[in-house]
Scaffold this active site. Structure first.
Site, PDB file in Angstrom:
ATOM      1  N   HIS A  59       0.793  -1.228   0.000  1.00  0.00           N
ATOM      2  CA  HIS A  59       0.000   0.000   0.000  1.00  0.00           C
ATOM      3  C   HIS A  59       0.832   1.288   0.000  1.00  0.00           C
ATOM      4  CE1 HIS A  59       1.130  -0.523   4.159  1.00  0.00           C
ATOM      5  NE2 HIS A  59       0.936   0.770   4.295  1.00  0.00           N
ATOM      6  N   HIS A  74       1.527   6.906  -0.758  1.00  0.00           N
ATOM      7  CA  HIS A  74       0.648   6.062   0.062  1.00  0.00           C
ATOM      8  C   HIS A  74      -0.626   5.807  -0.730  1.00  0.00           C
ATOM      9  CE1 HIS A  74      -1.351   4.438   3.581  1.00  0.00           C
ATOM     10  NE2 HIS A  74      -0.183   4.482   4.205  1.00  0.00           N
TER      11      HIS A  74
END
Length: 152
Positions: A59, A74
């Site tokens: 992620h 992110h």
């Protein structure tokens, strides 16, 4: 030397203050911008800068340039909770990557379907807000590889 930081994903640019997470919206980890990828079924996240991958999770990833500047991407918010499900890595820690190289394939639609935000912050780690010149302002649509900001 000015570092040109590119969009890692396609979508609509958001001001960092609009990110629904206080760590990012408060620029606690550094200044930057965010990109909302919308509801794409599949999306590729590319390296916003050339350098060495210092940290990569399904992620999120951090790339450090040859000059020592770190950029954090992110993919979505609270996506660490997914344990990597729905993300495919195409690189590993310590890999040297080129700007624009595909690093992760993911599904913003699946992230949203799970009740999370797919908004993707792009952060100049240890940078200062006055060092960034935003090229792609809030509301503009970007493609992977379009310039987001210049870091002087």
């Amino acid at each position: 030397m000015t570092l040109r930081v590119l969009a890692p994903v396609a979508g609509t640019v958001l001001d960092l203050t609009e990110v629904p997470d206080p760590v990012f919206s408060g620029a606690i980890v550094g200044p930057g911008v965010a990109v909302d990828p919308g509801d794409a079924e599949t999306a590729e996240a590319v390296a916003p800068v050339a350098g060495t991958i210092m940290k990569i999770h399904p992620h999120a990833f951090v790339i450090v340039t040859e000059a020592g500047r770190g950029v954090l991407v992110h993919l979505g918010l609270d996506t660490v909770q997914l344990g990597g499900e729905g993300f495919t890595l195409h690189a590993a820690e310590k890999d040297v990557v080129e700007q624009g190289q595909v690093l992760v394939t993911w599904s913003p639609a699946a992230v949203r379907a799970g009740g999370r935000s797919a908004v993707t912050p792009v952060i100049a780690l240890e940078g200062k807000a006055d060092q960034l010149t935003t090229t792609a302002t809030a509301g503009h649509t970007v493609s992977p590889g379009d310039e987001l900001f210049a870091w002087s």
